[in-house]
Design a protein around this motif. Structure first.
Motif, PDB file in Angstrom:
ATOM      1  N   ASP A  33      49.095  -4.951  12.846  1.00  0.00           N
ATOM      2  CA  ASP A  33      50.109  -5.587  12.062  1.00  0.00           C
ATOM      3  C   ASP A  33      51.444  -5.762  13.145  1.00  0.00           C
ATOM      4  O   ASP A  33      51.273  -5.519  14.400  1.00  0.00           O
ATOM      5  N   ILE A  34      52.154  -6.275  13.263  1.00  0.00           N
ATOM      6  CA  ILE A  34      53.842  -6.819  13.261  1.00  0.00           C
ATOM      7  C   ILE A  34      54.856  -5.313  14.382  1.00  0.00           C
ATOM      8  O   ILE A  34      55.043  -5.386  14.658  1.00  0.00           O
ATOM      9  N   HIS A  35      53.776  -4.292  14.214  1.00  0.00           N
ATOM     10  CA  HIS A  35      54.118  -2.542  14.229  1.00  0.00           C
ATOM     11  C   HIS A  35      53.672  -1.901  15.221  1.00  0.00           C
ATOM     12  O   HIS A  35      53.617  -1.115  15.791  1.00  0.00           O
ATOM     13  N   GLU A  36      52.073  -2.430  15.395  1.00  0.00           N
ATOM     14  CA  GLU A  36      51.504  -1.850  15.945  1.00  0.00           C
ATOM     15  C   GLU A  36      50.185  -2.301  15.959  1.00  0.00           C
ATOM     16  O   GLU A  36      49.175  -2.229  15.124  1.00  0.00           O
ATOM     17  N   ILE A  37      49.498  -2.062  17.120  1.00  0.00           N
ATOM     18  CA  ILE A  37      47.920  -3.146  16.972  1.00  0.00           C
ATOM     19  C   ILE A  37      47.001  -1.504  18.008  1.00  0.00           C
ATOM     20  O   ILE A  37      47.664  -0.847  18.783  1.00  0.00           O
ATOM     21  N   LEU A  38      45.324  -1.744  18.285  1.00  0.00           N
ATOM     22  CA  LEU A  38      45.231  -0.016  18.005  1.00  0.00           C
ATOM     23  C   LEU A  38      43.729  -0.811  18.842  1.00  0.00           C
ATOM     24  O   LEU A  38      42.809  -1.827  17.761  1.00  0.00           O
ATOM     25  N   LEU A  39      43.575  -0.609  19.766  1.00  0.00           N
ATOM     26  CA  LEU A  39      42.405  -0.987  20.100  1.00  0.00           C
ATOM     27  C   LEU A  39      41.051  -0.087  21.404  1.00  0.00           C
ATOM     28  O   LEU A  39      41.696   0.624  20.962  1.00  0.00           O
ATOM     29  N   GLU A  40      40.100  -0.784  21.184  1.00  0.00           N
ATOM     30  CA  GLU A  40      38.991   0.145  21.646  1.00  0.00           C
ATOM     31  C   GLU A  40      38.261  -0.543  22.914  1.00  0.00           C
ATOM     32  O   GLU A  40      38.570  -1.117  22.952  1.00  0.00           O
ATOM     33  N   THR A  41      38.975   0.187  23.756  1.00  0.00           N
ATOM     34  CA  THR A  41      39.298   0.038  25.928  1.00  0.00           C
ATOM     35  C   THR A  41      37.626   0.639  26.347  1.00  0.00           C
ATOM     36  O   THR A  41      37.472   1.442  25.837  1.00  0.00           O
ATOM     37  N   GLU A  42      37.353   0.604  27.538  1.00  0.00           N
ATOM     38  CA  GLU A  42      36.402   0.840  28.224  1.00  0.00           C
ATOM     39  C   GLU A  42      37.028   2.754  28.792  1.00  0.00           C
ATOM     40  O   GLU A  42      36.396   3.062  29.388  1.00  0.00           O
ATOM     41  N   GLN A  43      38.553   2.522  28.672  1.00  0.00           N
ATOM     42  CA  GLN A  43      38.906   3.782  28.901  1.00  0.00           C
ATOM     43  C   GLN A  43      39.830   4.265  27.706  1.00  0.00           C
ATOM     44  O   GLN A  43      40.243   5.160  28.336  1.00  0.00           O
ATOM     45  N   GLY A  44      39.080   4.362  26.755  1.00  0.00           N
ATOM     46  CA  GLY A  44      39.295   4.895  25.282  1.00  0.00           C
ATOM     47  C   GLY A  44      40.308   4.329  24.231  1.00  0.00           C
ATOM     48  O   GLY A  44      40.109   2.327  24.390  1.00  0.00           O
ATOM     49  N   MET A  45      41.021   4.889  23.900  1.00  0.00           N
ATOM     50  CA  MET A  45      41.523   4.142  22.315  1.00  0.00           C
ATOM     51  C   MET A  45      42.965   3.831  23.107  1.00  0.00           C
ATOM     52  O   MET A  45      43.476   4.748  23.057  1.00  0.00           O
ATOM     53  N   LEU A  46      43.759   2.136  22.939  1.00  0.00           N
ATOM     54  CA  LEU A  46      44.570   2.418  23.130  1.00  0.00           C
ATOM     55  C   LEU A  46      45.584   1.502  22.081  1.00  0.00           C
ATOM     56  O   LEU A  46      45.240   0.920  21.437  1.00  0.00           O
TER      57      LEU A  46
END
Length: 95
Positions: A33-46
């Motif tokens: 959303d406009i305040h937070e982005i949650l990504l699953e990456t090769e190094q864990g959650m970002l």
């Protein structure tokens, strides 16, 4: 650096003036959303926090995400790393 073999991608973060960010090695975009982005990456959650955040480009085939807006913080968590695809988002976050 495109890896077509199906093995793990290299994780890379490049930020310019806290206004734009390119993230490589992304497996999935879990929420945004406009305040937070949650990504699953090769190094864990970002988790990327800020204001007026916008996903300007998303290419999951290459594992790349471009983000624009005011970026205040980047926070990593090991929850979700290692291919735990069968668990829910909440289970991965509160591990």
């Amino acid at each position: 650096m495109e890896d077509l073999s199906g093995s793990a991608r290299m994780h890379k973060v490049s930020m310019t003036n806290r206004r734009s960010c390119m993230v490589g090695g992304v497996n999935d975009v879990l929420s945004f959303d406009i305040h937070e982005i949650l990504l699953e990456t090769e190094q864990g959650m970002l988790m990327i926090k800020g204001d007026e955040l916008h996903v300007s480009r998303l290419t999951l085939e290459k594992g790349e995400v471009d983000i624009d807006g005011r970026i205040d913080s980047l926070t990593y968590s090991d929850a979700g790393a290692g291919g735990r695809k069968n668990e829910s988002l909440l289970a991965r976050l509160f591990r």
